[in-house]
Write a protein that holds these residues in place. Structure first.
Motif, PDB file in Angstrom:
ATOM      1  N   ASP A 186       0.554   5.293  -0.463  1.00 16.81           N
ATOM      2  CA  ASP A 186      -0.383   6.444  -0.408  1.00 16.81           C
ATOM      3  C   ASP A 186      -1.705   5.945  -0.423  1.00 16.81           C
ATOM      4  N   ASP A 187      -2.344   5.042   0.469  1.00 18.83           N
ATOM      5  CA  ASP A 187      -3.370   4.506   0.431  1.00 18.83           C
ATOM      6  C   ASP A 187      -4.026   3.711  -0.938  1.00 18.83           C
ATOM      7  N   VAL A 188      -2.963   3.532  -1.940  1.00 20.50           N
ATOM      8  CA  VAL A 188      -3.374   2.725  -3.122  1.00 20.50           C
ATOM      9  C   VAL A 188      -2.594   1.316  -2.926  1.00 20.50           C
ATOM     10  N   ARG A 189      -3.533   0.361  -3.131  1.00 19.28           N
ATOM     11  CA  ARG A 189      -2.835  -0.912  -3.186  1.00 19.28           C
ATOM     12  C   ARG A 189      -2.315  -1.342  -4.696  1.00 19.28           C
ATOM     13  N   ARG A 190      -1.058  -1.566  -4.575  1.00 17.73           N
ATOM     14  CA  ARG A 190      -0.219  -1.678  -5.685  1.00 17.73           C
ATOM     15  C   ARG A 190       0.432  -3.314  -5.653  1.00 17.73           C
TER      16      ARG A 190
ATOM     17  N   THR B 126       0.875  -1.029   0.175  1.00 16.37           N
ATOM     18  CA  THR B 126      -0.047  -0.066   0.058  1.00 16.37           C
ATOM     19  C   THR B 126       0.921   1.230   0.016  1.00 16.37           C
TER      20      THR B 126
END
Ligand SMILES: [Cu+2]
Length: 149
Positions: A75-79, A73
């Motif tokens: 910046d709050d984005v799951r990658r 995760t």
């Protein structure tokens, strides 16, 4: 005194594994069925090793490439993050499962059909190559126990 030292060395030597073979066990290998060959396939499994090892490479007849992906995760984005080699600790199972680490199969040669299976070969730094069959479960399967998400 000298005899004690020799006995200690003997004990240490006998504690070392005799052979590198069969120290790694692969269990619960499964993949999700795919609708299109243009989409990557995804596979999961559990690796248990009696000694510290590293998974270096995975190959299969059904896809051009198999990559190890982790999910992070940022910046709050799951990658998904490409992992070059997967460290396997001794006697501590490493489980790849939905929402976490997985194997990504790109360049599928055919659709992965539910109920079928395909071969996969894992190459470890110490244990060498291990070939397994991967069971193809339903498109929404969450694991070999048959639960759906
Ligand atoms: Cu992925």
């Amino acid at each position: 005194m000298k005899r004690t030292a020799i006995a200690l060395v003997m004990t240490l030597l006998s504690a070392l594994p005799v052979s590198a073979g069969n120290l790694v066990e692969i269990s619960d290998a499964w993949a999700r069925a795919t609708i299109l060959t243009s989409r990557p396939g995804v596979a999961y499994l559990t690796i248990t090793s009696a000694a510290t090892d590293r998974l270096l490479e995975i190959t299969t007849a059904v896809a051009d490439h198999v990559m190890i992906h982790d999910v992070v995760t940022v910046d709050d984005v799951r990658r998904m993050r490409h992992v070059m080699a997967l460290d396997v600790p001794a006697n501590r199972p490493v489980t790849l499962a939905p929402g976490a680490m997985h194997l990504m199969l790109t360049g599928l040669h055919e659709k992965l059909r539910e109920g079928e299976k395909f071969p996969m070969t894992l190459r470890f730094e110490n244990a060498g190559e291990i070939s397994i069959d991967v069971a193809i479960l339903g498109i929404a399967a969450a694991g070999p126990q048959g639960e759906t998400e």
